[in-house]
Design an enzyme around this catalytic site. Structure first.
Site, mmCIF file in Angstrom:
data_model
loop_
_atom_site.group_PDB
_atom_site.id
_atom_site.type_symbol
_atom_site.label_atom_id
_atom_site.label_comp_id
_atom_site.label_asym_id
_atom_site.label_seq_id
_atom_site.Cartn_x
_atom_site.Cartn_y
_atom_site.Cartn_z
ATOM 1 N N GLU A 13 0.723 -1.124 -0.004
ATOM 2 C CA GLU A 13 -0.091 -0.123 0.060
ATOM 3 C C GLU A 13 0.843 1.173 -0.176
ATOM 4 O O GLU A 13 1.876 1.195 0.327
ATOM 5 C CB GLU A 13 -0.832 -0.053 1.172
ATOM 6 C CG GLU A 13 -1.934 1.241 1.516
ATOM 7 C CD GLU A 13 -3.054 0.812 2.374
ATOM 8 O OE1 GLU A 13 -2.858 -0.142 3.082
ATOM 9 O OE2 GLU A 13 -3.744 1.720 2.195
ATOM 10 N N TYR A 30 -7.064 -9.145 11.319
ATOM 11 C CA TYR A 30 -5.732 -9.087 11.908
ATOM 12 C C TYR A 30 -5.695 -9.629 13.307
ATOM 13 O O TYR A 30 -6.630 -9.651 14.224
ATOM 14 C CB TYR A 30 -5.584 -7.527 11.871
ATOM 15 C CG TYR A 30 -5.219 -6.755 10.531
ATOM 16 C CD1 TYR A 30 -3.964 -6.948 10.111
ATOM 17 C CD2 TYR A 30 -6.033 -6.244 9.937
ATOM 18 C CE1 TYR A 30 -3.693 -6.310 8.834
ATOM 19 C CE2 TYR A 30 -5.905 -5.575 8.617
ATOM 20 C CZ TYR A 30 -4.397 -5.742 8.037
ATOM 21 O OH TYR A 30 -4.517 -5.177 6.899
ATOM 22 N N ASN A 45 -12.392 -1.406 -1.171
ATOM 23 C CA ASN A 45 -11.721 -1.999 -0.319
ATOM 24 C C ASN A 45 -12.605 -1.450 1.242
ATOM 25 O O ASN A 45 -12.844 -0.453 1.246
ATOM 26 C CB ASN A 45 -10.263 -1.449 -0.034
ATOM 27 C CG ASN A 45 -9.657 -1.974 1.363
ATOM 28 O OD1 ASN A 45 -9.378 -3.234 1.411
ATOM 29 N ND2 ASN A 45 -9.478 -0.951 2.177
ATOM 30 N N GLU A 46 -12.886 -2.482 2.003
ATOM 31 C CA GLU A 46 -13.554 -2.225 3.264
ATOM 32 C C GLU A 46 -14.679 -1.056 3.105
ATOM 33 O O GLU A 46 -14.562 0.013 3.782
ATOM 34 C CB GLU A 46 -12.350 -1.655 4.233
ATOM 35 C CG GLU A 46 -11.600 -2.886 4.618
ATOM 36 C CD GLU A 46 -10.655 -2.676 6.006
ATOM 37 O OE1 GLU A 46 -10.583 -1.543 6.703
ATOM 38 O OE2 GLU A 46 -9.961 -3.853 6.264
ATOM 39 N N GLN A 64 1.759 -6.384 5.492
ATOM 40 C CA GLN A 64 2.066 -5.877 4.315
ATOM 41 C C GLN A 64 3.588 -6.305 3.640
ATOM 42 O O GLN A 64 4.348 -6.698 4.910
ATOM 43 C CB GLN A 64 1.951 -4.292 4.114
ATOM 44 C CG GLN A 64 0.535 -3.986 4.096
ATOM 45 C CD GLN A 64 0.008 -2.481 3.709
ATOM 46 O OE1 GLN A 64 1.078 -1.823 3.086
ATOM 47 N NE2 GLN A 64 -0.881 -2.061 4.208
ATOM 48 N N GLU A 124 -6.352 -9.356 3.446
ATOM 49 C CA GLU A 124 -5.537 -8.572 4.540
ATOM 50 C C GLU A 124 -5.451 -9.740 5.840
ATOM 51 O O GLU A 124 -6.339 -10.176 6.024
ATOM 52 C CB GLU A 124 -5.985 -7.347 4.773
ATOM 53 C CG GLU A 124 -5.993 -6.323 3.885
ATOM 54 C CD GLU A 124 -6.265 -4.938 4.287
ATOM 55 O OE1 GLU A 124 -5.980 -4.441 5.438
ATOM 56 O OE2 GLU A 124 -6.650 -4.250 3.208
HETATM 57 O O1 AHR Z 1 -3.129 -2.517 6.355
HETATM 58 C C1 AHR Z 1 -3.638 -1.618 6.689
HETATM 59 C C2 AHR Z 1 -5.070 -0.987 6.507
HETATM 60 O O2 AHR Z 1 -5.785 -2.003 7.210
HETATM 61 C C3 AHR Z 1 -5.524 -1.011 5.109
HETATM 62 O O3 AHR Z 1 -5.213 -0.014 4.416
HETATM 63 C C4 AHR Z 1 -6.961 -1.352 5.328
HETATM 64 O O4 AHR Z 1 -7.890 -1.827 4.396
HETATM 65 C C5 AHR Z 1 -6.994 -1.966 6.813
HETATM 66 O O5 AHR Z 1 -7.971 -1.557 7.699
#
Ligand code: AHR
Length: 504
Positions: free
Chosen positions: A36, A252, A184-185, A356, A307
């Protein structure tokens, strides 16, 4: 490494591999990455600029990074975000660099984005790495026409205004980009939409994203976070399945969004919670898959976990908007466990992207000026790349628990596959903080004669690589597995990853 000692107790893990029943392909795209425009991922990480005479580069991209990613066998790379994707105006990132308009990166540190790394830079870099590009389209703040034009710009062979513009900018042949994210999201930074509204928007944007001669598009809908099951349900119900090849999922491993804890020097309680969060990937995949099965029993629409990874507080003294964190053996555990989970769900999970790739979150590479290092996570992804496009071997497993403060997690995770040469690769991750585990693997179905292996282990869970000591954590040969009469036996140290290869 806690091979034995006061705290080490041998516990038994029993595995049966049904080697003759390998059928489902583990899609190589499960091993994808994510870059990103965030902190020092692109600028100062991968891309150091064409004029840089200090750091060897090709068209501005670091040669050492290109080589490391080639060695890793990166199957796909998602770009330009993340949240940034829904603010990104791709037309500002083409043509002579001096003329490119600037913008403010509203999501990540409010820094000025000069658009010097744009579409050509990214797609050419992917070619050098040998990775398929996965472009995340702007649905939050871009128009349908912008996204349709982007598809045409990169994929239309000749004769259209966009293909002619591409040629004018120096690229004769199209890149034939197949993987596309439609926003995205969308429930958050991508526009704060409801699932119903996004489903309609998806249908509209996807309609104008055309296939071209050598690029039949694989369109991925912006998906749920964690256990947001109603989002997946609404998309599966409202979007015609012939318009959508994948639905995304983000998860995450974070302690709490308020205080994510340190990336190094964490307590066992914090470690346990991180592992608990990592194991939740299994629960979320099962939950979303159950809903998808209801609407798509033939499993035509894939779940794409675009992600995932560990997220901690930023390193002291670094910009909070840049998400720079160290990467320890704890991250190796997240990676080993998560990849085993993905492999074992290969029937529905056909792609994933670690967040990332360089200098951001659970990065596989960290850079500092001319220095570069490979993190423990890099090593795990490299050890596991033997599973790419191999056939998943169904397994039965009985594994003991890793217990902390009265709570339990499965300590040893395993996945296995058969490759094109009929070799069987078995990956094992022991997340236990203190215990060595004894593992017995019954190779049912076929005869094998030889075993070899590799291990990633270190004496402390917080161990990591630094620019001063870049090889503190690295892959070693592992000769601790014994094969006798179709049964493999080994002991796997606490917090370690082992990958075995057995051949006939
Ligand atoms: O990876 C960091 C961020 O986490 C990304 O930009 C977003 O899609 C997510 O919330």
């Amino acid at each position: 490494m806690l091979v034995c000692g006061a705290l080490a107790v041998l516990a038994q893990t029993k595995v049966t591999l049904n080697t003759d029943l390998a059928k489902t392909q583990i899609n190589k795209h499960i091993y994808g990455h994510f870059a990103e425009h965030l902190g020092k991922c692109i600028y100062g990480g991968m891309y150091v600029g064409e004029g840089n005479t200090k750091i060897p580069n090709t068209a501005g991209v670091r040669n050492d990074v290109i080589q490391a990613l080639r060695d890793l066998k990166v199957p796909n790379l998602r770009w330009p975000g993340g949240c940034f994707a829904d603010a990104y105006q791709w037309k500002d990132g083409i043509g002579p660099k001096a003329n490119r308009p600037k913008m403010v990166n509203i999501w990540w540190g409010g820094v000025t984005e000069d658009n010097s790394f744009g579409t050509h830079d990214f797609l050419d870099m992917c070619e050098r790495i040998g990775a398929e590009p996965y472009l995340a389209g702007n649905v939050g703040s871009g128009t349908v026409k912008d996204l349709a034009d982007w598809v045409t710009y990169v994929n239309h062979p000749a004769g259209s205004p966009m293909s002619e513009l591409r040629k004018k900018n120096g690229r004769e042949t199209p890149w034939n980009v197949k993987l596309w994210g439609v926003g995205n999201e969308a429930w958050g930074c991508g526009g704060n939409m409801t699932a119903e509204y996004y489903s309609n928007i998806y249908r509209q944007y996807a309609t104008f994203m055309s296939d071209h001669k050598d690029a039949k598009l694989y369109k991925i809908a912006s998906g749920a976070s964690d256990g947001q099951y109603d989002w997946t349900e609404t998309l599966m119900k409202n979007i015609p399945h012939n318009m959508m090849q994948g639905v995304a999922l983000h998860h995450y491993s974070v302690l709490s969004w308020g205080d994510k804890g340190p990336s190094v020097g964490f307590s066992e309680a914090q470690y346990f919670k991180t592992m608990d969060e990592a194991w939740k990937m299994d629960e979320f995949i099962k939950g979303h898959s159950t809903i998808m099965d209801k609407y798509d029993p033939a499993k035509k629409v894939a779940l794409i976990v675009d992600e995932w990874g560990g997220w901690y507080n930023v390193e002291e003294g670094t910009n909070p908007g840049f998400l720079y964190q160290q990467n320890t053996m704890r991250d190796a555990m997240i990676a080993g466990l998560t990849l085993n989970i993905f492999n074992n769900h290969a029937d529905r999970v056909k792609g994933a992207n670690l967040a990332q790739i360089v200098n951001v979150l659970q990065a596989v590479i960290l850079t500092n000026e001319e220095k570069m290092l490979l993190t423990p996570t890099y090593h795990v992804m490299k050890m596991y790349n033997v599973h790419q496009d191999a056939k998943l071997i169904p397994i039965d497993i009985e594994a003991p628990s890793y217990e902390f403060n009265g709570k339990k997690l499965t300590a040893v995770s395993v996945s296995a596959s058969k490759d094109a040469q009929n070799a069987v690769n078995i990956s094992l991750t022991n997340i236990d903080y203190t215990k060595v585990h004894e593992v017995t693997i019954n190779l049912r179905g076929e005869d094998f004669s030889k075993v070899s292996g590799q291990i990633l282990a270190s004496s402390k869970i917080s161990d990591h690589n630094t620019f001063e000591q870049p090889n503190k954590v690295s892959i070693k040969d592992f000769s601790g597995a014994k094969l006798e009469k179709g049964v493999l036996k080994l002991t796997i140290p606490a917090y370690s990853v082992v990958v075995l290869k057995v051949i006939k």
